[in-house]
Design a protein around this motif. Structure first.
Motif, PDB file in Angstrom:
ATOM      1  N   PRO A 184       0.816  -1.221   0.000  1.00  0.00           N
ATOM      2  CA  PRO A 184       0.000   0.000   0.000  1.00  0.00           C
ATOM      3  C   PRO A 184       0.848   1.269   0.000  1.00  0.00           C
ATOM      4  CG  PRO A 184      -0.940  -1.599   1.497  1.00  0.00           C
ATOM      5  CD  PRO A 184       0.373  -2.163   1.039  1.00  0.00           C
ATOM      6  N   GLY A 185       2.002   1.231   0.603  1.00  0.00           N
ATOM      7  CA  GLY A 185       2.870   2.401   0.652  1.00  0.00           C
ATOM      8  C   GLY A 185       3.768   2.575  -0.549  1.00  0.00           C
ATOM      9  N   GLY A 186       3.718   1.620  -1.470  1.00  0.00           N
ATOM     10  CA  GLY A 186       4.456   1.781  -2.713  1.00  0.00           C
ATOM     11  C   GLY A 186       5.759   1.021  -2.833  1.00  0.00           C
ATOM     12  N   TYR A 187       6.050   0.155  -1.879  1.00  0.00           N
ATOM     13  CA  TYR A 187       7.269  -0.649  -1.993  1.00  0.00           C
ATOM     14  C   TYR A 187       7.033  -1.768  -2.990  1.00  0.00           C
ATOM     15  CZ  TYR A 187      11.217  -3.625  -0.823  1.00  0.00           C
ATOM     16  OH  TYR A 187      12.356  -4.395  -0.897  1.00  0.00           O
ATOM     17  N   ALA A 188       7.893  -1.845  -4.014  1.00  0.00           N
ATOM     18  CA  ALA A 188       7.690  -2.791  -5.113  1.00  0.00           C
ATOM     19  C   ALA A 188       8.775  -3.856  -5.147  1.00  0.00           C
ATOM     20  CB  ALA A 188       7.668  -2.049  -6.445  1.00  0.00           C
ATOM     21  N   THR A 189       8.379  -5.045  -5.525  1.00  0.00           N
ATOM     22  CA  THR A 189       9.311  -6.142  -5.750  1.00  0.00           C
ATOM     23  C   THR A 189       8.992  -6.785  -7.084  1.00  0.00           C
ATOM     24  OG1 THR A 189       7.896  -7.666  -4.517  1.00  0.00           O
ATOM     25  CG2 THR A 189       9.683  -6.616  -3.304  1.00  0.00           C
ATOM     26  N   TYR A 190      10.003  -7.409  -7.696  1.00  0.00           N
ATOM     27  CA  TYR A 190       9.857  -7.969  -9.041  1.00  0.00           C
ATOM     28  C   TYR A 190      10.533  -9.325  -9.144  1.00  0.00           C
ATOM     29  CZ  TYR A 190       8.790  -3.106 -10.203  1.00  0.00           C
ATOM     30  OH  TYR A 190       8.232  -1.859 -10.252  1.00  0.00           O
ATOM     31  N   ALA A 191      10.008 -10.150 -10.013  1.00  0.00           N
ATOM     32  CA  ALA A 191      10.698 -11.363 -10.402  1.00  0.00           C
ATOM     33  C   ALA A 191      11.948 -10.977 -11.180  1.00  0.00           C
ATOM     34  CB  ALA A 191       9.789 -12.234 -11.262  1.00  0.00           C
ATOM     35  N   ASP A 192      12.980 -11.781 -11.051  1.00  0.00           N
ATOM     36  CA  ASP A 192      14.235 -11.471 -11.738  1.00  0.00           C
ATOM     37  C   ASP A 192      14.043 -11.353 -13.252  1.00  0.00           C
ATOM     38  OD1 ASP A 192      16.395 -13.472  -9.565  1.00  0.00           O
ATOM     39  OD2 ASP A 192      15.627 -11.434  -9.373  1.00  0.00           O
ATOM     40  N   SER A 193      13.121 -12.136 -13.781  1.00  0.00           N
ATOM     41  CA  SER A 193      12.927 -12.165 -15.229  1.00  0.00           C
ATOM     42  C   SER A 193      12.357 -10.866 -15.791  1.00  0.00           C
ATOM     43  CB  SER A 193      12.008 -13.321 -15.611  1.00  0.00           C
ATOM     44  OG  SER A 193      10.750 -13.195 -14.976  1.00  0.00           O
ATOM     45  N   VAL A 194      11.800 -10.002 -14.938  1.00  0.00           N
ATOM     46  CA  VAL A 194      11.182  -8.768 -15.436  1.00  0.00           C
ATOM     47  C   VAL A 194      11.825  -7.512 -14.864  1.00  0.00           C
ATOM     48  CG1 VAL A 194       8.987 -10.000 -15.710  1.00  0.00           C
ATOM     49  CG2 VAL A 194       9.372  -8.557 -13.680  1.00  0.00           C
ATOM     50  N   LYS A 195      12.786  -7.676 -13.982  1.00  0.00           N
ATOM     51  CA  LYS A 195      13.442  -6.501 -13.384  1.00  0.00           C
ATOM     52  C   LYS A 195      14.058  -5.626 -14.460  1.00  0.00           C
ATOM     53  CE  LYS A 195      14.655  -8.117  -8.746  1.00  0.00           C
ATOM     54  NZ  LYS A 195      15.749  -8.614  -7.878  1.00  0.00           N
ATOM     55  N   GLY A 196      13.830  -4.332 -14.309  1.00  0.00           N
ATOM     56  CA  GLY A 196      14.373  -3.389 -15.277  1.00  0.00           C
ATOM     57  C   GLY A 196      13.512  -3.197 -16.508  1.00  0.00           C
ATOM     58  N   ARG A 197      12.481  -4.040 -16.676  1.00  0.00           N
ATOM     59  CA  ARG A 197      11.600  -3.927 -17.845  1.00  0.00           C
ATOM     60  C   ARG A 197      10.161  -3.620 -17.455  1.00  0.00           C
ATOM     61  NH1 ARG A 197      10.631  -8.213 -20.935  1.00  0.00           N
ATOM     62  NH2 ARG A 197      10.914  -9.734 -19.258  1.00  0.00           N
ATOM     63  N   PHE A 198       9.729  -4.135 -16.315  1.00  0.00           N
ATOM     64  CA  PHE A 198       8.363  -3.940 -15.851  1.00  0.00           C
ATOM     65  C   PHE A 198       8.363  -2.991 -14.655  1.00  0.00           C
ATOM     66  CE2 PHE A 198       6.335  -8.244 -17.270  1.00  0.00           C
ATOM     67  CZ  PHE A 198       6.838  -8.054 -18.540  1.00  0.00           C
ATOM     68  N   THR A 199       7.281  -2.213 -14.543  1.00  0.00           N
ATOM     69  CA  THR A 199       7.107  -1.306 -13.408  1.00  0.00           C
ATOM     70  C   THR A 199       5.689  -1.452 -12.874  1.00  0.00           C
ATOM     71  OG1 THR A 199       8.670   0.277 -14.380  1.00  0.00           O
ATOM     72  CG2 THR A 199       7.257   1.060 -12.591  1.00  0.00           C
ATOM     73  N   ILE A 200       5.587  -1.796 -11.609  1.00  0.00           N
ATOM     74  CA  ILE A 200       4.280  -1.897 -10.965  1.00  0.00           C
ATOM     75  C   ILE A 200       3.995  -0.590 -10.230  1.00  0.00           C
ATOM     76  CG2 ILE A 200       5.210  -2.955  -8.856  1.00  0.00           C
ATOM     77  CD1 ILE A 200       2.649  -4.651  -8.708  1.00  0.00           C
ATOM     78  N   SER A 201       2.742  -0.178 -10.249  1.00  0.00           N
ATOM     79  CA  SER A 201       2.355   1.042  -9.546  1.00  0.00           C
ATOM     80  C   SER A 201       0.893   0.917  -9.119  1.00  0.00           C
ATOM     81  CB  SER A 201       2.560   2.273 -10.429  1.00  0.00           C
ATOM     82  OG  SER A 201       1.757   2.214 -11.592  1.00  0.00           O
ATOM     83  N   ARG A 202       0.444   1.883  -8.342  1.00  0.00           N
ATOM     84  CA  ARG A 202      -0.933   1.857  -7.879  1.00  0.00           C
ATOM     85  C   ARG A 202      -1.408   3.265  -7.588  1.00  0.00           C
ATOM     86  NH1 ARG A 202      -1.026  -1.923  -2.948  1.00  0.00           N
ATOM     87  NH2 ARG A 202      -3.178  -1.193  -2.750  1.00  0.00           N
ATOM     88  N   HIS A 203      -2.711   3.449  -7.702  1.00  0.00           N
ATOM     89  CA  HIS A 203      -3.352   4.705  -7.341  1.00  0.00           C
ATOM     90  C   HIS A 203      -4.440   4.346  -6.344  1.00  0.00           C
ATOM     91  CE1 HIS A 203      -5.309   8.488  -7.366  1.00  0.00           C
ATOM     92  NE2 HIS A 203      -4.627   8.978  -8.393  1.00  0.00           N
ATOM     93  N   ASN A 204      -4.132   4.462  -5.065  1.00  0.00           N
ATOM     94  CA  ASN A 204      -5.062   4.008  -4.036  1.00  0.00           C
ATOM     95  C   ASN A 204      -6.378   4.776  -4.075  1.00  0.00           C
ATOM     96  OD1 ASN A 204      -3.309   2.040  -3.080  1.00  0.00           O
ATOM     97  ND2 ASN A 204      -2.354   3.447  -1.622  1.00  0.00           N
ATOM     98  N   GLY A 205      -6.301   6.043  -4.380  1.00  0.00           N
ATOM     99  CA  GLY A 205      -7.515   6.853  -4.411  1.00  0.00           C
ATOM    100  C   GLY A 205      -8.487   6.429  -5.494  1.00  0.00           C
ATOM    101  N   GLU A 206      -7.950   5.777  -6.538  1.00  0.00           N
ATOM    102  CA  GLU A 206      -8.800   5.317  -7.632  1.00  0.00           C
ATOM    103  C   GLU A 206      -8.985   3.811  -7.605  1.00  0.00           C
ATOM    104  OE1 GLU A 206      -7.167   6.818 -11.255  1.00  0.00           O
ATOM    105  OE2 GLU A 206      -7.706   8.905 -10.803  1.00  0.00           O
ATOM    106  N   ASN A 207      -8.469   3.154  -6.557  1.00  0.00           N
ATOM    107  CA  ASN A 207      -8.591   1.685  -6.444  1.00  0.00           C
ATOM    108  C   ASN A 207      -8.090   0.978  -7.698  1.00  0.00           C
ATOM    109  OD1 ASN A 207      -9.624   1.783  -3.882  1.00  0.00           O
ATOM    110  ND2 ASN A 207     -11.578   0.811  -4.373  1.00  0.00           N
ATOM    111  N   THR A 208      -6.969   1.440  -8.212  1.00  0.00           N
ATOM    112  CA  THR A 208      -6.452   0.881  -9.458  1.00  0.00           C
ATOM    113  C   THR A 208      -4.956   0.615  -9.346  1.00  0.00           C
ATOM    114  OG1 THR A 208      -8.103   2.120 -10.707  1.00  0.00           O
ATOM    115  CG2 THR A 208      -6.283   1.192 -11.948  1.00  0.00           C
ATOM    116  N   GLY A 209      -4.547  -0.518  -9.895  1.00  0.00           N
ATOM    117  CA  GLY A 209      -3.134  -0.839  -9.996  1.00  0.00           C
ATOM    118  C   GLY A 209      -2.727  -0.989 -11.438  1.00  0.00           C
TER     119      GLY A 209
END
Length: 113
Positions: A52-77
């Motif tokens: 919820p606070g924005g700390y992100a983790t990734y599988a090694d296979s996608v690190k550097g290529r994928f970015t996860i994010s979220r907008h809590n106010g809009e209930n959307t990731g």
């Protein structure tokens, strides 16, 4: 809680897509959001997660290529996927957990020339 994943499609290698996960209910903003994927004939695998606070983790296979994010106010990731490869082809699912797991219905990503 209901999750609706969208944004998949056909893209050439090296291209980009952004997946969205829209959630109903009030728990989205206080739970970790996960993205998983399942390729044909393979087990479902964890791609990324974001607290919820924005700390992100990734599988090694996608690190550097994928970015996860979220907008809590809009209930959307989101899952921004860049420099896509054929091996990224899979059905992508979003998930949150509150004692039980809530899954989105999946969105198909096909990376092919």
């Amino acid at each position: 809680v209901q999750l609706q994943a969208s944004g998949g499609g056909l893209v050439q290698p090296g291209g980009s897509l952004r997946l969205s996960c829209a959630a109903s209910g009030s728990i989205f903003s206080i739970k970790t959001l996960y993205w998983y994927r399942q390729a044909p004939g393979k087990q479902r695998e964890l791609v990324a997660g974001i607290t919820p606070g924005g700390y992100a983790t990734y599988a090694d296979s996608v690190k550097g290529r994928f970015t996860i994010s979220r907008h809590n106010g809009e209930n959307t990731g989101y899952l921004q996927m860049d420099n896509l490869r054929p091996e990224d082809t899979a059905v992508y699912y979003c998930k949150i957990t509150d004692g039980i797991a809530y899954w989105g219905q999946g969105t198909l990503v096909t990376v092919s020339s």
